[in-house]
Write a protein that holds these residues in place. Structure first.
Motif, PDB file in Angstrom:
ATOM      1  N   PHE A  88      44.088  24.537  86.579  1.00  0.00           N
ATOM      2  CA  PHE A  88      43.611  25.470  85.564  1.00  0.00           C
ATOM      3  C   PHE A  88      42.631  26.471  86.184  1.00  0.00           C
ATOM      4  CE2 PHE A  88      40.586  26.576  82.142  1.00  0.00           C
ATOM      5  CZ  PHE A  88      41.469  27.205  81.283  1.00  0.00           C
ATOM      6  N   LYS A  89      41.688  25.954  86.979  1.00  0.00           N
ATOM      7  CA  LYS A  89      40.728  26.828  87.646  1.00  0.00           C
ATOM      8  C   LYS A  89      41.426  27.785  88.595  1.00  0.00           C
ATOM      9  CE  LYS A  89      36.796  23.675  87.792  1.00  0.00           C
ATOM     10  NZ  LYS A  89      35.949  22.893  88.702  1.00  0.00           N
ATOM     11  N   SER A  90      42.412  27.288  89.327  1.00  0.00           N
ATOM     12  CA  SER A  90      43.104  28.158  90.277  1.00  0.00           C
ATOM     13  C   SER A  90      43.849  29.263  89.554  1.00  0.00           C
ATOM     14  CB  SER A  90      44.062  27.354  91.160  1.00  0.00           C
ATOM     15  OG  SER A  90      45.167  26.892  90.425  1.00  0.00           O
ATOM     16  N   GLY A  91      44.398  28.969  88.374  1.00  0.00           N
ATOM     17  CA  GLY A  91      45.068  30.003  87.593  1.00  0.00           C
ATOM     18  C   GLY A  91      44.109  31.080  87.134  1.00  0.00           C
ATOM     19  N   ILE A  92      42.924  30.663  86.708  1.00  0.00           N
ATOM     20  CA  ILE A  92      41.913  31.635  86.281  1.00  0.00           C
ATOM     21  C   ILE A  92      41.459  32.477  87.461  1.00  0.00           C
ATOM     22  CG2 ILE A  92      39.540  31.870  85.436  1.00  0.00           C
ATOM     23  CD1 ILE A  92      40.130  29.470  83.612  1.00  0.00           C
ATOM     24  N   PHE A  93      41.164  31.816  88.597  1.00  0.00           N
ATOM     25  CA  PHE A  93      40.739  32.557  89.785  1.00  0.00           C
ATOM     26  C   PHE A  93      41.826  33.525  90.241  1.00  0.00           C
ATOM     27  CE2 PHE A  93      37.664  28.988  90.918  1.00  0.00           C
ATOM     28  CZ  PHE A  93      36.552  29.740  90.593  1.00  0.00           C
ATOM     29  N   PHE A  94      43.084  33.067  90.190  1.00  0.00           N
ATOM     30  CA  PHE A  94      44.180  33.923  90.637  1.00  0.00           C
ATOM     31  C   PHE A  94      44.313  35.152  89.731  1.00  0.00           C
ATOM     32  CE2 PHE A  94      48.607  35.281  90.670  1.00  0.00           C
ATOM     33  CZ  PHE A  94      48.788  35.501  92.033  1.00  0.00           C
ATOM     34  N   PHE A  95      44.261  34.935  88.421  1.00  0.00           N
ATOM     35  CA  PHE A  95      44.399  36.049  87.479  1.00  0.00           C
ATOM     36  C   PHE A  95      43.247  37.041  87.636  1.00  0.00           C
ATOM     37  CE2 PHE A  95      43.456  37.980  83.339  1.00  0.00           C
ATOM     38  CZ  PHE A  95      44.644  38.665  83.131  1.00  0.00           C
ATOM     39  N   CYS A  96      42.016  36.523  87.606  1.00  0.00           N
ATOM     40  CA  CYS A  96      40.850  37.409  87.712  1.00  0.00           C
ATOM     41  C   CYS A  96      40.783  38.083  89.078  1.00  0.00           C
ATOM     42  CB  CYS A  96      39.565  36.626  87.458  1.00  0.00           C
ATOM     43  SG  CYS A  96      39.415  36.034  85.770  1.00  0.00           S
ATOM     44  N   GLY A  97      41.110  37.336  90.118  1.00  0.00           N
ATOM     45  CA  GLY A  97      41.100  37.912  91.466  1.00  0.00           C
ATOM     46  C   GLY A  97      42.126  39.019  91.615  1.00  0.00           C
ATOM     47  N   SER A  98      43.299  38.804  91.049  1.00  0.00           N
ATOM     48  CA  SER A  98      44.340  39.842  91.110  1.00  0.00           C
ATOM     49  C   SER A  98      43.915  41.092  90.351  1.00  0.00           C
ATOM     50  CB  SER A  98      45.654  39.311  90.525  1.00  0.00           C
ATOM     51  OG  SER A  98      46.114  38.232  91.275  1.00  0.00           O
ATOM     52  N   MET A  99      43.289  40.883  89.205  1.00  0.00           N
ATOM     53  CA  MET A  99      42.814  42.037  88.424  1.00  0.00           C
ATOM     54  C   MET A  99      41.736  42.802  89.187  1.00  0.00           C
ATOM     55  SD  MET A  99      44.546  42.197  85.660  1.00  0.00           S
ATOM     56  CE  MET A  99      43.578  43.262  84.621  1.00  0.00           C
ATOM     57  N   ARG A 100      40.780  42.088  89.749  1.00  0.00           N
ATOM     58  CA  ARG A 100      39.708  42.755  90.502  1.00  0.00           C
ATOM     59  C   ARG A 100      40.255  43.475  91.725  1.00  0.00           C
ATOM     60  NH1 ARG A 100      33.984  40.491  90.333  1.00  0.00           N
ATOM     61  NH2 ARG A 100      33.866  39.614  88.264  1.00  0.00           N
ATOM     62  N   LEU A 101      41.162  42.821  92.420  1.00  0.00           N
ATOM     63  CA  LEU A 101      41.760  43.434  93.600  1.00  0.00           C
ATOM     64  C   LEU A 101      42.514  44.702  93.215  1.00  0.00           C
ATOM     65  CD1 LEU A 101      42.361  43.249  96.630  1.00  0.00           C
ATOM     66  CD2 LEU A 101      44.320  41.837  96.060  1.00  0.00           C
ATOM     67  N   GLY A 102      43.314  44.608  92.159  1.00  0.00           N
ATOM     68  CA  GLY A 102      44.068  45.780  91.703  1.00  0.00           C
ATOM     69  C   GLY A 102      43.180  46.918  91.251  1.00  0.00           C
ATOM     70  N   LEU A 103      42.144  46.595  90.482  1.00  0.00           N
ATOM     71  CA  LEU A 103      41.224  47.641  90.023  1.00  0.00           C
ATOM     72  C   LEU A 103      40.440  48.233  91.191  1.00  0.00           C
ATOM     73  CD1 LEU A 103      39.892  46.062  86.712  1.00  0.00           C
ATOM     74  CD2 LEU A 103      41.418  48.032  86.947  1.00  0.00           C
ATOM     75  N   GLY A 104      40.070  47.391  92.146  1.00  0.00           N
ATOM     76  CA  GLY A 104      39.369  47.887  93.327  1.00  0.00           C
ATOM     77  C   GLY A 104      40.226  48.843  94.128  1.00  0.00           C
ATOM     78  N   LEU A 105      41.507  48.514  94.253  1.00  0.00           N
ATOM     79  CA  LEU A 105      42.428  49.417  94.949  1.00  0.00           C
ATOM     80  C   LEU A 105      42.653  50.694  94.158  1.00  0.00           C
ATOM     81  CD1 LEU A 105      45.056  46.835  96.232  1.00  0.00           C
ATOM     82  CD2 LEU A 105      43.477  48.171  97.631  1.00  0.00           C
ATOM     83  N   LEU A 106      42.781  50.553  92.852  1.00  0.00           N
ATOM     84  CA  LEU A 106      43.051  51.700  91.993  1.00  0.00           C
ATOM     85  C   LEU A 106      41.890  52.689  91.984  1.00  0.00           C
ATOM     86  CD1 LEU A 106      45.040  52.935  89.908  1.00  0.00           C
ATOM     87  CD2 LEU A 106      43.787  51.686  88.155  1.00  0.00           C
ATOM     88  N   PHE A 107      40.672  52.169  91.874  1.00  0.00           N
ATOM     89  CA  PHE A 107      39.508  53.049  91.771  1.00  0.00           C
ATOM     90  C   PHE A 107      38.777  53.248  93.100  1.00  0.00           C
ATOM     91  CE2 PHE A 107      39.735  51.293  87.348  1.00  0.00           C
ATOM     92  CZ  PHE A 107      40.133  52.479  86.755  1.00  0.00           C
ATOM     93  N   GLY A 108      39.281  52.664  94.173  1.00  0.00           N
ATOM     94  CA  GLY A 108      38.658  52.835  95.479  1.00  0.00           C
ATOM     95  C   GLY A 108      37.292  52.195  95.592  1.00  0.00           C
ATOM     96  N   LYS A 109      37.115  51.022  94.975  1.00  0.00           N
ATOM     97  CA  LYS A 109      35.830  50.317  94.999  1.00  0.00           C
ATOM     98  C   LYS A 109      35.934  49.121  95.961  1.00  0.00           C
ATOM     99  CE  LYS A 109      33.965  52.641  91.540  1.00  0.00           C
ATOM    100  NZ  LYS A 109      32.806  53.451  91.651  1.00  0.00           N
ATOM    101  N   PRO A 110      35.362  49.239  97.152  1.00  0.00           N
ATOM    102  CA  PRO A 110      35.503  48.145  98.123  1.00  0.00           C
ATOM    103  C   PRO A 110      34.844  46.838  97.687  1.00  0.00           C
ATOM    104  CG  PRO A 110      34.127  49.926  99.012  1.00  0.00           C
ATOM    105  CD  PRO A 110      34.651  50.382  97.694  1.00  0.00           C
TER     106      PRO A 110
END
Length: 71
Positions: free
Chosen positions: A6-28
């Motif tokens: 369950f924790k890994s699913g939450i980390f995976f979802f949130c991590g993917s969102m942060r990674l995607g938004l970071g790439l989208l908005f250029g926020k390292p």
């Protein structure tokens, strides 16, 4: 339900969102925290697998002890 999965699913979802938004908005910093959360997700899966193996070993040992005590 396995809490590590369950924790890994939450980390995976949130991590993917942060990674995607970071790439989208250029926020390292956002991208780096996304990578860290994805790493945490992989660690949680490994911890869950290790717990299963340990539980199987404990059950085997308990079965061995009960079979020895019966004979």
């Amino acid at each position: 339900m396995n809490t590590c999965l369950f924790k890994s699913g939450i980390f995976f979802f949130c991590g993917s969102m942060r990674l995607g938004l970071g790439l989208l908005f250029g926020k390292p910093q956002l991208r780096a925290s996304g990578h860290q959360m994805l790493t945490n997700a992989r660690c949680q899966v490994a911890i869950g697998d290790a717990q299963k193996v340990i539980q199987q070993c404990i059950k085997r040992q308990q079965n061995n002890l009960t079979s020895v005590s019966r004979s």
